[in-house]
Enzyme design. Structure first.
Site, mmCIF file in Angstrom:
data_model
loop_
_atom_site.group_PDB
_atom_site.id
_atom_site.type_symbol
_atom_site.label_atom_id
_atom_site.label_comp_id
_atom_site.label_asym_id
_atom_site.label_seq_id
_atom_site.Cartn_x
_atom_site.Cartn_y
_atom_site.Cartn_z
ATOM 1 N N SER A 142 -0.957 6.476 8.510
ATOM 2 C CA SER A 142 -2.551 6.142 8.049
ATOM 3 C C SER A 142 -2.574 4.482 8.511
ATOM 4 C CB SER A 142 -2.686 6.439 6.776
ATOM 5 O OG SER A 142 -4.275 5.894 6.591
ATOM 6 N N TYR A 155 -0.379 5.980 -2.470
ATOM 7 C CA TYR A 155 -0.492 6.492 -1.305
ATOM 8 C C TYR A 155 -0.439 5.596 -0.071
ATOM 9 C CZ TYR A 155 -3.463 8.355 2.805
ATOM 10 O OH TYR A 155 -3.447 8.588 4.180
HETATM 11 N N1 NAP Z 1 -8.641 11.886 6.267
HETATM 12 C C1 NAP Z 1 -8.527 10.624 6.227
HETATM 13 O O1 NAP Z 1 -9.356 9.700 6.266
HETATM 14 C C2 NAP Z 1 -6.963 10.011 6.733
HETATM 15 C C3 NAP Z 1 -6.929 8.830 7.431
HETATM 16 C C4 NAP Z 1 -5.636 8.558 7.700
HETATM 17 C C5 NAP Z 1 -4.381 9.465 7.600
HETATM 18 N N2 NAP Z 1 -4.874 10.636 6.924
HETATM 19 C C6 NAP Z 1 -3.574 11.644 6.841
HETATM 20 O O2 NAP Z 1 -3.973 12.903 7.860
HETATM 21 C C7 NAP Z 1 -2.928 13.850 7.180
HETATM 22 C C8 NAP Z 1 -4.181 15.137 6.804
HETATM 23 O O3 NAP Z 1 -5.111 14.459 6.191
HETATM 24 P P1 NAP Z 1 -6.536 15.278 6.046
HETATM 25 O O4 NAP Z 1 -7.631 14.383 5.748
HETATM 26 O O5 NAP Z 1 -6.633 16.288 7.041
HETATM 27 O O6 NAP Z 1 -6.206 15.979 4.744
HETATM 28 P P2 NAP Z 1 -6.903 17.232 3.989
HETATM 29 O O7 NAP Z 1 -8.092 17.675 4.717
HETATM 30 O O8 NAP Z 1 -6.939 17.154 2.511
HETATM 31 O O9 NAP Z 1 -5.951 18.431 4.311
HETATM 32 C C9 NAP Z 1 -4.380 18.285 3.851
HETATM 33 C C10 NAP Z 1 -3.693 19.576 4.547
HETATM 34 O O10 NAP Z 1 -2.304 19.500 4.085
HETATM 35 C C11 NAP Z 1 -1.984 20.721 3.257
HETATM 36 N N3 NAP Z 1 -1.245 20.417 1.901
HETATM 37 C C12 NAP Z 1 -1.618 19.636 0.905
HETATM 38 N N4 NAP Z 1 -0.485 19.898 -0.037
HETATM 39 C C13 NAP Z 1 0.365 20.492 0.477
HETATM 40 C C14 NAP Z 1 1.790 20.870 -0.080
HETATM 41 N N5 NAP Z 1 2.090 20.500 -1.180
HETATM 42 N N6 NAP Z 1 2.672 21.293 1.106
HETATM 43 C C15 NAP Z 1 2.194 21.768 1.974
HETATM 44 N N7 NAP Z 1 0.945 21.732 2.532
HETATM 45 C C16 NAP Z 1 0.055 20.804 1.845
HETATM 46 C C17 NAP Z 1 -3.140 21.286 2.891
HETATM 47 O O11 NAP Z 1 -3.194 22.384 2.762
HETATM 48 P P3 NAP Z 1 -2.788 23.705 1.326
HETATM 49 O O12 NAP Z 1 -4.049 23.089 0.331
HETATM 50 O O13 NAP Z 1 -3.404 24.906 1.947
HETATM 51 O O14 NAP Z 1 -1.653 23.478 0.993
HETATM 52 C C18 NAP Z 1 -4.229 20.854 4.166
HETATM 53 O O15 NAP Z 1 -3.756 21.726 5.229
HETATM 54 C C19 NAP Z 1 -2.471 13.183 5.909
HETATM 55 O O16 NAP Z 1 -1.203 13.211 6.035
HETATM 56 C C20 NAP Z 1 -3.196 12.042 5.511
HETATM 57 O O17 NAP Z 1 -2.777 10.913 4.946
HETATM 58 C C21 NAP Z 1 -5.934 11.173 6.505
#
Ligand code: NAP
Length: 267
Positions: A142, A155
């Site tokens: 990130s 985080y």
């Molecule tokens: N959104 C942002 O602004 C942003 C910015 C920079 C980086 N990121 C990074 O991008 C990645 C995805 O973020 P996102 O925004 O798409 O998040 P999200 O919409 O909250 O989705 C998170 C995903 O991770 C899965 N997950 C959560 N806990 C888990 C566990 N214990 N075991 C296996 N799977 C798990 C969830 O599925 P289940 O609940 O079904 O397990 C879901 O599919 C993350 O690494 C995040 O740090 C996000």
């Protein structure tokens, strides 16, 4: 990398950016293996991917934050004879709020998932890939990984780990035929803050589909780091590297206070 015909494991595929990675990989002809905890959602996603694209889709239900979660997922891949060509370590959670005011378990779980889950899969599947002399790993970090962030202290630290680990690991295996890249999205319009009062400013968020496509383009180009968000997000990571750290932490603390992260509550 040509994505056609490869088998790609996407962790956190049920929602958000991971779901977009799954669609984008299938669109490019890869066979996705969808991993998350939500079995029903993964099944529906798999059905939709199969209906839209001529690809094989597997689902793998696993909790990567538990001590045996990653090893259990690896055992299941072996049991089903699924050889992974591309590992997309995307699953991650991001607790928000003052460290001492928020419950400890989710903060610990972020370390378990964002660090241990990612590292354990990189270790097991990376070894297989190096033995075969081909493959790739994309670790989703990130822009938060480039500086300390008050009110997202744990985080941001997990993402700093992902950045450092990925660059070093990529160097170690640079002559193996296996490539490793870190991806650094900025704020992306997903349900990342769901369940809390924290929000993202829609004026500066990117779409998960665009982030997914740009990440895969950058990996195909052989990049070590991908900045798949808007240029402003990348510029912020440069500022964090050029300015004194005391100034940077004060600035990120001020920004996070302005958006209310210092008084986040669960809803
Ligand atoms: N959104 C942002 O602004 C942003 C910015 C920079 C980086 N990121 C990074 O991008 C990645 C995805 O973020 P996102 O925004 O798409 O998040 P999200 O919409 O909250 O989705 C998170 C995903 O991770 C899965 N997950 C959560 N806990 C888990 C566990 N214990 N075991 C296996 N799977 C798990 C969830 O599925 P289940 O609940 O079904 O397990 C879901 O599919 C993350 O690494 C995040 O740090 C996000």
């Amino acid at each position: 990398m040509d994505y056609r015909g490869i088998t790609a494991l996407v962790t956190g595929a049920s929602r958000g950016i991971g779901r977009s990675y799954a669609y984008e990989l299938a669109r490019r002809g890869a066979h996705p293996v969808l991993l998350a905890r939500s079995a029903q959602t993964l099944q529906e996603l798999a059905d939709d991917l199969r209906a839209r694209h001529d690809v094989q889709v597997h689902t793998l239900v696993a909790d990567l934050s538990t001590p045996d979660g990653p090893a259990g997922a690896i055992r299941e891949l072996q049991r089903r004879h699924i050889a992974v060509d591309l590992l997309l370590n995307n699953a991650g959670i991001g607790p928000v709020g003052p460290f001492l005011d928020r419950p400890y378990p989710p903060q610990r779980q972020a370390v378990d998932l964002n660090i241990h889950g990612l590292m354990a899969l990189s270790y097991a599947l990376g070894a297989d890939m190096v033995a075969r002399g081909s493959g790739g790993i994309i670790n989703v970090s990130s822009t938060a990984g480039f500086q300390p962030m008050p009110y997202q202290a744990g985080y941001a630290a997990t993402k700093a780990f992902v950045l450092s680990f990925t660059e070093a690991f990529a160097h170690e295996i640079r002559d193996s035929g296996v490539r490793v890249m870190a991806a650094h999205p900025g704020a992306t319009a997903t349900g990342f803050f769901d369940g809390t009062t924290a929000t993202m400013d829609p004026r500066v968020t990117d779409s998960p589909d665009r982030v997914a496509a740009k990440t895969l383009d950058d990996f195909a180009r052989g990049r070590l780091n991908s900045y798949p968000g808007r240029p402003l997000h990348r510029a912020q990571t440069l500022a964090a590297r050029l300015l004194p750290r005391t100034l940077v932490v004060r600035a990120t603390g001020a920004v996070n206070r302005r958006v209310g992260h210092h008084k986040v509550k669960d809803i």
